[in-house]
Design a protein around this motif. Structure first.
Motif, mmCIF file in Angstrom:
data_model
loop_
_atom_site.group_PDB
_atom_site.id
_atom_site.type_symbol
_atom_site.label_atom_id
_atom_site.label_comp_id
_atom_site.label_asym_id
_atom_site.label_seq_id
_atom_site.Cartn_x
_atom_site.Cartn_y
_atom_site.Cartn_z
ATOM 1 N N SER A 83 11.694 -16.203 -25.685
ATOM 2 C CA SER A 83 10.913 -17.305 -25.225
ATOM 3 C C SER A 83 11.980 -18.488 -25.197
ATOM 4 C CB SER A 83 9.649 -17.783 -25.900
ATOM 5 O OG SER A 83 8.854 -16.453 -25.521
ATOM 6 N N ARG A 84 12.905 -18.577 -25.982
ATOM 7 C CA ARG A 84 13.619 -19.646 -26.253
ATOM 8 C C ARG A 84 14.759 -19.388 -25.204
ATOM 9 N NH1 ARG A 84 14.245 -19.190 -31.144
ATOM 10 N NH2 ARG A 84 16.057 -17.844 -31.217
ATOM 11 N N GLN A 85 15.212 -18.306 -25.023
ATOM 12 C CA GLN A 85 16.203 -18.132 -23.978
ATOM 13 C C GLN A 85 15.641 -18.263 -22.425
ATOM 14 O OE1 GLN A 85 17.133 -14.060 -24.734
ATOM 15 N NE2 GLN A 85 18.608 -14.358 -26.374
ATOM 16 N N LEU A 86 14.416 -18.138 -22.403
ATOM 17 C CA LEU A 86 13.686 -18.301 -21.100
ATOM 18 C C LEU A 86 13.527 -19.699 -20.745
ATOM 19 C CD1 LEU A 86 12.099 -17.350 -18.673
ATOM 20 C CD2 LEU A 86 10.157 -17.163 -19.984
ATOM 21 N N ARG A 87 13.507 -20.600 -21.982
ATOM 22 C CA ARG A 87 13.251 -21.966 -21.797
ATOM 23 C C ARG A 87 14.486 -22.676 -21.387
ATOM 24 N NH1 ARG A 87 10.035 -21.489 -26.139
ATOM 25 N NH2 ARG A 87 11.614 -22.288 -27.691
ATOM 26 N N GLN A 88 15.599 -22.064 -21.905
ATOM 27 C CA GLN A 88 17.191 -22.707 -21.343
ATOM 28 C C GLN A 88 17.237 -22.449 -19.912
ATOM 29 O OE1 GLN A 88 19.782 -20.475 -23.899
ATOM 30 N NE2 GLN A 88 19.429 -21.835 -25.681
ATOM 31 N N VAL A 89 16.842 -21.288 -19.310
ATOM 32 C CA VAL A 89 17.165 -20.928 -17.921
ATOM 33 C C VAL A 89 15.874 -21.472 -17.011
ATOM 34 C CG1 VAL A 89 18.763 -19.307 -18.504
ATOM 35 C CG2 VAL A 89 16.418 -18.708 -18.024
ATOM 36 N N ALA A 90 14.826 -21.692 -17.406
ATOM 37 C CA ALA A 90 13.604 -22.065 -16.742
ATOM 38 C C ALA A 90 14.091 -23.316 -15.766
ATOM 39 C CB ALA A 90 12.433 -22.305 -17.466
ATOM 40 N N SER A 91 13.658 -23.481 -14.860
ATOM 41 C CA SER A 91 13.769 -24.423 -13.880
ATOM 42 C C SER A 91 13.143 -25.697 -14.369
ATOM 43 C CB SER A 91 13.153 -24.204 -12.341
ATOM 44 O OG SER A 91 13.524 -25.428 -11.767
ATOM 45 N N ARG A 99 17.906 -17.775 -10.169
ATOM 46 C CA ARG A 99 17.246 -18.423 -11.203
ATOM 47 C C ARG A 99 15.823 -17.434 -11.348
ATOM 48 N NH1 ARG A 99 17.348 -23.366 -14.036
ATOM 49 N NH2 ARG A 99 18.554 -24.090 -12.328
ATOM 50 N N ALA A 100 15.428 -17.113 -10.277
ATOM 51 C CA ALA A 100 14.410 -16.295 -10.305
ATOM 52 C C ALA A 100 14.738 -14.788 -10.957
ATOM 53 C CB ALA A 100 13.760 -15.996 -8.988
ATOM 54 N N ARG A 101 15.702 -14.386 -10.628
ATOM 55 C CA ARG A 101 16.210 -13.100 -11.574
ATOM 56 C C ARG A 101 16.434 -13.271 -12.832
ATOM 57 N NH1 ARG A 101 20.571 -10.055 -12.670
ATOM 58 N NH2 ARG A 101 21.712 -11.854 -12.945
ATOM 59 N N VAL A 102 17.127 -14.213 -13.275
ATOM 60 C CA VAL A 102 17.009 -14.378 -14.746
ATOM 61 C C VAL A 102 15.648 -14.890 -15.424
ATOM 62 C CG1 VAL A 102 18.020 -15.930 -16.423
ATOM 63 C CG2 VAL A 102 19.332 -15.457 -14.365
ATOM 64 N N ALA A 148 9.664 -24.149 -10.088
ATOM 65 C CA ALA A 148 9.259 -23.283 -11.119
ATOM 66 C C ALA A 148 8.080 -22.666 -10.627
ATOM 67 C CB ALA A 148 9.048 -23.965 -12.377
ATOM 68 N N LYS A 149 7.039 -23.252 -10.053
ATOM 69 C CA LYS A 149 6.014 -22.625 -9.489
ATOM 70 C C LYS A 149 6.196 -21.600 -8.233
ATOM 71 C CE LYS A 149 1.403 -23.838 -7.441
ATOM 72 N NZ LYS A 149 0.751 -24.999 -6.812
ATOM 73 N N ARG A 150 7.221 -21.978 -7.567
ATOM 74 C CA ARG A 150 7.433 -21.345 -6.309
ATOM 75 C C ARG A 150 8.418 -19.708 -6.884
ATOM 76 N NH1 ARG A 150 10.029 -24.570 -3.779
ATOM 77 N NH2 ARG A 150 12.186 -24.599 -4.526
ATOM 78 N N ILE A 151 9.139 -20.017 -7.975
ATOM 79 C CA ILE A 151 9.924 -18.626 -8.475
ATOM 80 C C ILE A 151 8.761 -18.100 -9.399
ATOM 81 C CG2 ILE A 151 11.184 -18.206 -10.340
ATOM 82 C CD1 ILE A 151 13.097 -20.551 -9.774
ATOM 83 N N ARG A 152 7.789 -18.819 -10.085
ATOM 84 C CA ARG A 152 6.797 -17.648 -10.713
ATOM 85 C C ARG A 152 6.033 -17.040 -9.488
ATOM 86 N NH1 ARG A 152 5.006 -21.640 -13.350
ATOM 87 N NH2 ARG A 152 3.245 -22.313 -12.040
ATOM 88 N N ARG A 153 5.378 -17.674 -8.552
ATOM 89 C CA ARG A 153 4.771 -16.950 -7.535
ATOM 90 C C ARG A 153 5.488 -15.811 -6.937
ATOM 91 N NH1 ARG A 153 0.216 -19.123 -5.151
ATOM 92 N NH2 ARG A 153 1.034 -18.205 -3.325
ATOM 93 N N ALA A 154 6.924 -15.982 -6.674
ATOM 94 C CA ALA A 154 7.618 -14.805 -6.270
ATOM 95 C C ALA A 154 7.832 -13.602 -7.128
ATOM 96 C CB ALA A 154 8.852 -15.482 -5.800
ATOM 97 N N ILE A 155 7.967 -13.992 -8.145
ATOM 98 C CA ILE A 155 8.550 -12.718 -9.253
ATOM 99 C C ILE A 155 7.239 -12.077 -9.516
ATOM 100 C CG2 ILE A 155 10.336 -13.925 -10.215
ATOM 101 C CD1 ILE A 155 8.922 -14.608 -12.653
ATOM 102 N N TYR A 156 6.082 -12.752 -9.531
ATOM 103 C CA TYR A 156 4.662 -11.893 -9.851
ATOM 104 C C TYR A 156 3.898 -11.582 -8.449
ATOM 105 C CZ TYR A 156 4.914 -13.313 -14.603
ATOM 106 O OH TYR A 156 5.214 -13.642 -15.976
ATOM 107 N N GLY A 157 4.743 -11.505 -7.451
ATOM 108 C CA GLY A 157 4.139 -10.837 -6.153
ATOM 109 C C GLY A 157 3.296 -11.583 -5.375
ATOM 110 N N ALA A 158 3.068 -12.787 -5.396
ATOM 111 C CA ALA A 158 2.151 -13.616 -4.694
ATOM 112 C C ALA A 158 2.458 -13.647 -3.310
ATOM 113 C CB ALA A 158 2.170 -15.125 -5.043
#
Length: 355
Positions: free
Chosen positions: A241-249, A277-280, A255-265
Motif C-alpha cells: 500500500s505504501r508503494q502504491l501511494r508513491q505512484v498513485a496519481s 501509471r495504470a499498469r504500475v 486517478a478515477k479514470r485509471i481506477r475505472r480502466a483497470i477494473y474493467g468499467a
C-alpha cells in the motif's frame, strides 16, 4: 545537412521521495493515532454493550440478538472508518473530488441513522435497562460528530495534480518472502503444540460436560495460530500500500479514470499519459489483494475456530450465529479480493511493460 531531432525525455520515476517529503507530517501522525485508538475503543465498547445488553435480556430471539450485535458494531465502527477515509482524502481539491467526498459522507450518515433506528427499535422490543440504548445512541452521535468535524481539520495539504507518465519503474521483487514463511511457521507451531498436548494428556471434562476437550483444544490452538499469522500478511499489505501511494496519481480525475480502466468499467479509455501509471497501479494493487486474501482467511478463520471451540464446550444458541456471521464476512472479503485480483491480472497481461 540537417541534424536529427532528439525527442524530449519523459520524466523518469524515482521511488525515493524528495527531501521535503521526509519531513514529519504532524496531522498524519495525529489522524493515524486517532484512527487506531478509535477502532480499539469502538471494538471494546461494542463488546461491552453487546454482552451487557444480551445478558440483561433473557430469552431474546436469535433474530433480535443478531440485529442488536450488528447494529452496535456498525454504529461504532462506521464513524471511525468514515473519519479514517475522509481525513486521508489527499487528492487535488477539484470540484469532482469534493462532490465524491460529500456523497461518501452522506452515505455514512444514512448508514449511521439506520443503526440508531435499529438500536431504538430493539430497545422497544427487548426492553433492556434504559441507560444501554440511550448511552449507545449518544456514543453514535459523539463518534459521528467528532469524525465529521475533525476530518477536515486534520487533513494534510491537498496534493497538486501533476499528470505525467511514469517511465523507468520496475516492479519490486523479494527473493525471500519472509512474512509468508513466518505466518506458516506460527500456524504450524501453534497447531502442532495443540495436537501434541491434547494427545499426550487425556483431557476429559467433568460430568456436567461429559465429553473430551481434545477437539476444543485443537480448535483453540488453531485459532491462536491463525490470528497470530494474520499480522504477517498485514505487514506485506502495508508495504504494498505504501508503494502504491508513491505512484498513485495526485490528480483525482486521472486517478478515477485509471481506477475505472483497470477494473474493467465500460466506456473507459486510457490516454498515453495514463497507460504506464495504470499498469504500475494495477501491479501494486494486485500485490495488495494477494496479501489481503491471506489476512482475511487468517483473521476470520481464527475467530471462527475460537467460537467453535467455545460452542463445543458450552452449548449456546447464539454462538452458531456468530460463527456464521464471521465466516460470511470473511468469505465475502476473500471473494471480493479474488475478483479484483483476477481483473488486475487481466489488465496487467493485456498491458505488458513497454520495451
Amino acid at each position: 545537412m540537417t541534424t536529427a531531432q532528439v525527442p524530449p525525455q519523459l520524466p523518469v520515476f524515482t521511488p525515493e521521495p524528495v527531501p521535503e517529503a521526509r519531513a514529519l507530517d504532524g496531522k498524519l501522525v495525529v489522524r493515524r493515532l486517532l484512527a487506531v485508538f478509535g477502532f480499539i475503543a469502538a471494538i471494546v465498547l461494542a463488546l461491552v454493550f453487546a454482552l451487557t445488553w444480551l445478558f440483561s435480556v433473557r430469552n431474546a430471539p436469535i433474530g433480535s440478538a443478531a440485529v442488536i450485535v450488528l447494529g452496535i458494531i456498525l454504529g461504532l465502527i462506521l464513524p471511525i472508518a468514515g473519519f479514517a477515509i475522509s481525513s486521508n482524502w489527499l487528492f487535488a481539491a477539484t470540484a469532482e473530488s469534493r462532490r465524491t467526498l460529500r456523497r461518501f459522507v452522506g452515505i455514512m450518515l444514512v448508514a449511521e441513522l439506520l443503526c440508531v433506528d435499529a438500536i431504538i427499535m430493539m430497545g422497544i422490543v427487548t426492553s433492556p435497562p434504559l441507560w444501554i440504548p440511550v448511552t449507545l445512541v449518544a456514543c453514535f452521535v459523539v463518534f459521528s460528530a467528532a469524525g465529521i468535524l475533525l476530518a477536515p481539520v486534520l487533513r494534510s495539504t491537498p496534493l497538486r495534480g501533476e499528470v505525467v507518465p511514469l517511465v523507468g519503474w520496475v516492479p519490486p521483487t523479494s527473493k525471500r518472502p519472509v512474512p509468508l514463511y513466518v505466518a506458516v511457521g506460527i500456524f504450524l507451531l501453534a497447531l502442532t503444540a495443540g495436537i501434541l498436548l491434547t494427545s499426550q494428556v487425556d483431557i476429559v471434562t467433568s460430568g456436567r460436560h461429559g465429553g473430551s476437550l481434545t477437539a476444543p483444544a485443537i480448535l483453540l490452538f488453531a485459532a491462536v495460530g491463525l490470528i497470530g499469522a494474520a499480522p504477517c500478511f498485514m505487514i506485506r499489505m502495508r508495504s504494498a500500500s505504501r508503494q502504491l501511494r508513491q505512484v498513485a496519481s495526485p490528480d483525482y480525475v486521472q486517478a478515477k479514470r485509471i481506477r475505472r480502466a483497470i477494473y474493467g468499467a465500460r466506456g473507459t479509455s486510457l490516454e498515453p499519459v495514463d497507460l504506464e501509471r495504470a499498469r504500475v497501479t494495477a501491479i501494486l494493487s494486485a500485490s495488495v489483494s494477494r496479501w489481503s486474501v491471506g489476512f482475511y482467511v487468517c483473521l476470520f478463520g481464527g475467530l471462527a475456530c475460537s467460537q467453535l471451540s467455545s460452542a463445543i464446550v458450552e452449548s449456546s444458541s447464539i454462538v452458531p450465529w456468530i460463527v456464521g456471521v464471521m465466516v460470511a464476512i470473511g468469505l465475502a472479503n476473500v471473494l471480493i479480493n479474488v475478483k479484483y485480483l483476477l481483473r488486475l491480472q487481466r489488465f496487467v497481461a493485456a498491458h505488458p511493460q513497454p520495451q
